[in-house]
Design an enzyme around this catalytic site. Sequence first.
Site, PDB file in Angstrom:
ATOM      1  N   GLY A  15       0.858  -1.252  -0.023  1.00  0.00           N
ATOM      2  CA  GLY A  15       0.111   0.015   0.086  1.00  0.00           C
ATOM      3  C   GLY A  15       0.703   1.258   0.005  1.00  0.00           C
ATOM      4  O   GLY A  15       2.113   1.271  -0.195  1.00  0.00           O
ATOM      5  N   TYR A 152     -15.518   2.673   9.587  1.00  0.00           N
ATOM      6  CA  TYR A 152     -14.037   2.505   9.783  1.00  0.00           C
ATOM      7  C   TYR A 152     -13.333   2.788  10.871  1.00  0.00           C
ATOM      8  O   TYR A 152     -12.312   2.143  11.471  1.00  0.00           O
ATOM      9  CB  TYR A 152     -13.336   3.282   8.477  1.00  0.00           C
ATOM     10  CG  TYR A 152     -11.996   3.678   8.583  1.00  0.00           C
ATOM     11  CD1 TYR A 152     -11.127   2.516   8.559  1.00  0.00           C
ATOM     12  CD2 TYR A 152     -11.434   4.966   8.927  1.00  0.00           C
ATOM     13  CE1 TYR A 152      -9.627   2.773   8.679  1.00  0.00           C
ATOM     14  CE2 TYR A 152     -10.038   5.183   8.879  1.00  0.00           C
ATOM     15  CZ  TYR A 152      -9.407   4.250   8.906  1.00  0.00           C
ATOM     16  OH  TYR A 152      -7.876   4.390   8.870  1.00  0.00           O
ATOM     17  N   LYS A 156     -11.228   0.773  13.594  1.00  0.00           N
ATOM     18  CA  LYS A 156      -9.602   1.021  14.153  1.00  0.00           C
ATOM     19  C   LYS A 156      -9.512   1.286  15.539  1.00  0.00           C
ATOM     20  O   LYS A 156      -8.627   0.843  16.154  1.00  0.00           O
ATOM     21  CB  LYS A 156      -9.253   2.152  13.298  1.00  0.00           C
ATOM     22  CG  LYS A 156      -8.841   2.108  11.923  1.00  0.00           C
ATOM     23  CD  LYS A 156      -7.968   1.018  11.546  1.00  0.00           C
ATOM     24  CE  LYS A 156      -6.385   1.375  11.792  1.00  0.00           C
ATOM     25  NZ  LYS A 156      -5.291   0.661  11.359  1.00  0.00           N
TER      26      LYS A 156
END
Length: 336
Positions: A15, A152, A156
């Site tokens: 990434g 999201y 996290k």
Amino acid sequence: MNLAGNKALVTGADGFIGSHLVEELVRSGCEVKAFVYYNAFGSTGWVAHFPEEIKSQVEVIQGDIRDAGAVKQAMRGCKLVFHLAALVGIPYSYLAPESYIDTNVKGTLHILQAARELGNVKLVHTSTSEVYGTARFVPISEEHPILGQSPYAASKIGADQLALSFYHAYDLPVAVIRPFNTYGPRQSLRAVIPTIISQIASGARRIRLGSLHPTRDFTFVKDTVRGFAAVAASPRSVGQVIQVGSGYEQTIEQTARLIAEVMDAQIEIEADQARIRPANSEVERLWADISKAKKLLDWQPEYTGEEGLKRGLSETVQWFTAERSVRYPNPQAYTI
């Protein structure tokens, strides 16, 4: 811990940030295993684009962070693990929240369990400034309350708390690094800075964006990966959450106009409703207090303030245009 001579695993190495981190570690003398997402196309993401002098020194392992056995096998022999593998697109988390739990939470659990079982491993776990939600005070310190305003962000938060629980419960040497809004070469066009650059570079002068008023602490990727290395090297980072950011706040609209200035373009901005988050999910303000990183790690950003942001944007624009990364059927199309 001296990075040179130690073997490190980087998950999410294919990434944006992960690929830059691999290069930084190799140049620091680390032996690096790059854990990349297995796919039927055999793609290794940005790892495939490394200069040969970097690529030749990296052991590439294809796998899936959701596979506990593959994770443990990849970690064997490593004294350092940088865990970056995650689903990071906020818009897609509204549509597929379960996949974020599987990847971000359960994937992190697999890393933690393997580190505990193998022993003698320091883990640097990657958080995000999104865990804070809209700032209640600025600049935001590590003591700021956390609030998941998107699936999201919630995933996290769960991953961060799991990582810290393994430090408290099992004395696992875990450090949590919390980057603010990293930008730079190789970033996905879904992110705001690359989408502005790609639209302007394609010749568009009416730039489609979402909300313009939220502020962000945009941090150049070179500073972010230096932060990762500093967290790994410092024994004082264990059991800590440490932020890395530029220490500078700017609105999305201001950033768009600064990019236009860098690219010598006159632009108009129009709202694209598809890019706007649900009202209660928008994070209105992010601005990092980086005093802890300065104190514990002797780290500080080299790209800070308007001058630093402009310099970082110039390097980013140069990469996107030189690499002809703007060659997409429709740079103004919105992809979740």
